[in-house]
Design a protein around this motif. Structure first.
Motif, PDB file in Angstrom:
ATOM      1  N   TYR A  92       1.291   0.359  -9.034  1.00 20.16           N
ATOM      2  CA  TYR A  92       1.424  -0.751  -8.095  1.00 20.16           C
ATOM      3  C   TYR A  92       1.775  -0.225  -6.702  1.00 20.16           C
ATOM      4  O   TYR A  92       1.215  -0.671  -5.692  1.00 20.16           O
ATOM      5  CB  TYR A  92       2.505  -1.722  -8.574  1.00 20.16           C
ATOM      6  CG  TYR A  92       2.990  -2.642  -7.479  1.00 20.16           C
ATOM      7  CD1 TYR A  92       2.210  -3.702  -7.044  1.00 20.16           C
ATOM      8  CD2 TYR A  92       4.223  -2.424  -6.859  1.00 20.16           C
ATOM      9  CE1 TYR A  92       2.635  -4.529  -6.019  1.00 20.16           C
ATOM     10  CE2 TYR A  92       4.662  -3.246  -5.840  1.00 20.16           C
ATOM     11  CZ  TYR A  92       3.868  -4.301  -5.427  1.00 20.16           C
ATOM     12  OH  TYR A  92       4.290  -5.110  -4.410  1.00 20.16           O
ATOM     13  N   GLU A  96       0.131  -0.790  -3.128  1.00 15.21           N
ATOM     14  CA  GLU A  96       0.923  -1.384  -2.069  1.00 15.21           C
ATOM     15  C   GLU A  96       0.836  -0.553  -0.786  1.00 15.21           C
ATOM     16  O   GLU A  96       0.765  -1.094   0.322  1.00 15.21           O
ATOM     17  CB  GLU A  96       2.384  -1.492  -2.518  1.00 15.21           C
ATOM     18  CG  GLU A  96       3.297  -2.159  -1.505  1.00 15.21           C
ATOM     19  CD  GLU A  96       4.757  -2.108  -1.935  1.00 15.21           C
ATOM     20  OE1 GLU A  96       5.340  -3.176  -2.160  1.00 15.21           O
ATOM     21  OE2 GLU A  96       5.305  -0.991  -2.044  1.00 15.21           O
ATOM     22  N   ALA A  99      -2.455  -1.380   0.993  1.00  8.01           N
ATOM     23  CA  ALA A  99      -2.844  -2.781   1.128  1.00  8.01           C
ATOM     24  C   ALA A  99      -2.910  -3.188   2.592  1.00  8.01           C
ATOM     25  O   ALA A  99      -2.068  -2.792   3.400  1.00  8.01           O
ATOM     26  CB  ALA A  99      -1.866  -3.669   0.369  1.00  8.01           C
ATOM     27  N   MET A 102      -0.523  -8.497   2.223  1.00  5.21           N
ATOM     28  CA  MET A 102       0.463  -8.625   1.145  1.00  5.21           C
ATOM     29  C   MET A 102       1.065 -10.023   1.176  1.00  5.21           C
ATOM     30  O   MET A 102       1.525 -10.477   2.225  1.00  5.21           O
ATOM     31  CB  MET A 102       1.596  -7.606   1.321  1.00  5.21           C
ATOM     32  CG  MET A 102       1.181  -6.160   1.297  1.00  5.21           C
ATOM     33  SD  MET A 102       2.604  -5.076   1.655  1.00  5.21           S
ATOM     34  CE  MET A 102       3.758  -5.603   0.386  1.00  5.21           C
ATOM     35  N   ARG A 146      10.037   2.276   0.433  1.00  8.65           N
ATOM     36  CA  ARG A 146       8.952   1.294   0.378  1.00  8.65           C
ATOM     37  C   ARG A 146       8.802   0.567   1.709  1.00  8.65           C
ATOM     38  O   ARG A 146       7.710   0.115   2.066  1.00  8.65           O
ATOM     39  CB  ARG A 146       9.207   0.282  -0.736  1.00  8.65           C
ATOM     40  CG  ARG A 146       9.054   0.835  -2.131  1.00  8.65           C
ATOM     41  CD  ARG A 146       9.261  -0.240  -3.171  1.00  8.65           C
ATOM     42  NE  ARG A 146       8.353  -1.353  -2.963  1.00  8.65           N
ATOM     43  CZ  ARG A 146       8.696  -2.635  -3.043  1.00  8.65           C
ATOM     44  NH1 ARG A 146       9.943  -2.981  -3.306  1.00  8.65           N
ATOM     45  NH2 ARG A 146       7.796  -3.579  -2.858  1.00  8.65           N
ATOM     46  N   THR A 213       3.581 -10.855  -6.404  1.00  7.93           N
ATOM     47  CA  THR A 213       3.021 -10.184  -5.237  1.00  7.93           C
ATOM     48  C   THR A 213       1.507 -10.114  -5.378  1.00  7.93           C
ATOM     49  O   THR A 213       0.996  -9.806  -6.456  1.00  7.93           O
ATOM     50  CB  THR A 213       3.568  -8.750  -5.085  1.00  7.93           C
ATOM     51  OG1 THR A 213       4.987  -8.793  -4.966  1.00  7.93           O
ATOM     52  CG2 THR A 213       2.992  -8.069  -3.856  1.00  7.93           C
ATOM     53  N   LEU A 215      -1.885  -8.345  -3.480  1.00 11.13           N
ATOM     54  CA  LEU A 215      -2.284  -7.303  -2.540  1.00 11.13           C
ATOM     55  C   LEU A 215      -3.792  -7.320  -2.346  1.00 11.13           C
ATOM     56  O   LEU A 215      -4.541  -7.394  -3.323  1.00 11.13           O
ATOM     57  CB  LEU A 215      -1.875  -5.918  -3.060  1.00 11.13           C
ATOM     58  CG  LEU A 215      -0.405  -5.676  -3.405  1.00 11.13           C
ATOM     59  CD1 LEU A 215      -0.256  -4.284  -4.016  1.00 11.13           C
ATOM     60  CD2 LEU A 215       0.477  -5.818  -2.170  1.00 11.13           C
TER      61      LEU A 215
END
Length: 279
Positions: A92, A96, A99, A102, A146, A213, A215
């Motif tokens: 993931y 992410e 992406a 989001m 992140r 979430t 993406l």
């Protein structure tokens, strides 16, 4: 340099450590000299080189600048931080990191918008083993890592729906909570972030027990990621992703607008300040 950082068969953290050591030795510096010239603790630098610790991204930015290495260390750090997460979450996170769009819903303050102190408090309460300090600092660094994607170029377009519950469950430390609310207020003003509050007045909804979430990549492909009740799932089936998008749309319809959400956050911040001034 390519020979020095060949990652085959090694963890991202091992490659980063070996690259740190290579750059230091190439400059003819001892760990003591590096510590003196950068201001970082010698034992801390040693543990980074041995792969025992994961630093914050700002440390790698500092060392990239010190060595004149461009973004070499930051790029290796991006791979090394994945070592702190479970396999499915690693997949993931890879998605992410690339992406372009989001959409996030979370019942609590999302990791992407947590301050360091708030993240440390949340993670400390989740750990019960004897090596709590080591584990917590590792997870804090990974979580803050992140957030790097929010300021990478090109910046992703991000929409975050925050349940009012997140704003009514303060941190144990009044200062930590004050700083977290200030950070949410600031994030609501970022040009690439739309922050919306889902108020209690919206009533019960279909994501009360977990986060969602969505993406989208540059080529238009999309995935969904759901967490809740101790489980997580990465969804790639187009039909199921579409169902989750429609589910997210219904939450967005219930949420306050970004401008009203900013007013809401500021009101909560004002209430907190008043409470602290008049306990």
């Amino acid at each position: 340099m390519a020979e020095q950082v060949d990652a085959q068969g090694e963890s991202g953290r091992a490659v980063l450590g070996r690259t740190l050591r290579f750059l230091r030795e190439k400059e003819g510096k001892s760990l003591g000299q590096l510590a003196d010239e950068t201001g970082y603790d010698k034992s801390y630098l040693s543990r980074l080189e041995s792969g025992e610790r994961l630093s914050k991204v700002t440390v790698m930015e500092d060392l990239d600048g010190y060595y004149g290495a461009g973004d070499l260390l930051v790029s290796h750090w991006k791979a090394a931080r994945l070592d702190a997460f479970k396999d499915q979450y690693k997949e993931y996170m890879k998605l992410e990191s690339t992406a372009r769009v989001m959409w996030v819903f979370t019942p609590g303050v999302p990791g992407l918008l947590q301050t360091e102190d708030f993240a440390r408090e949340v993670l400390s309460k989740a750990q019960t083993t004897a090596d709590v300090d080591e584990w917590v600092e590792e997870q804090v660094a990974a979580r803050l890592g992140r957030q790097y994607l929010l300021r990478q170029e090109p910046q992703p377009d991000v929409r975050i729906i925050l349940d009012e519950f997140a704003l009514r469950r303060p941190a144990a430390s009044a200062q930590t909570w004050h700083d977290q609310l200030l950070h949410l207020e600031a994030a609501a003003l970022w040009p690439n972030v739309a922050l919306q509050v889902l108020p209690f007045s919206a009533g019960a909804h279909h994501h009360m027990n977990g986060s969602l979430t969505l993406l989208w990549q540059r080529d238009g492909s999309a995935v969904a990621y759901k967490e809740g009740n101790g489980c997580s799932r990465l969804i790639e089936d187009p039909d199921e992703v579409l169902r989750n998008r429609l589910s997210y749309d219904r939450l967005r319809d219930l949420a306050l607008s970004p401008s009203d959400s900013l007013k809401f956050i500021r009101r909560v911040l004002k209430e907190h300040r008043h409470h602290e001034a008049h306990p």
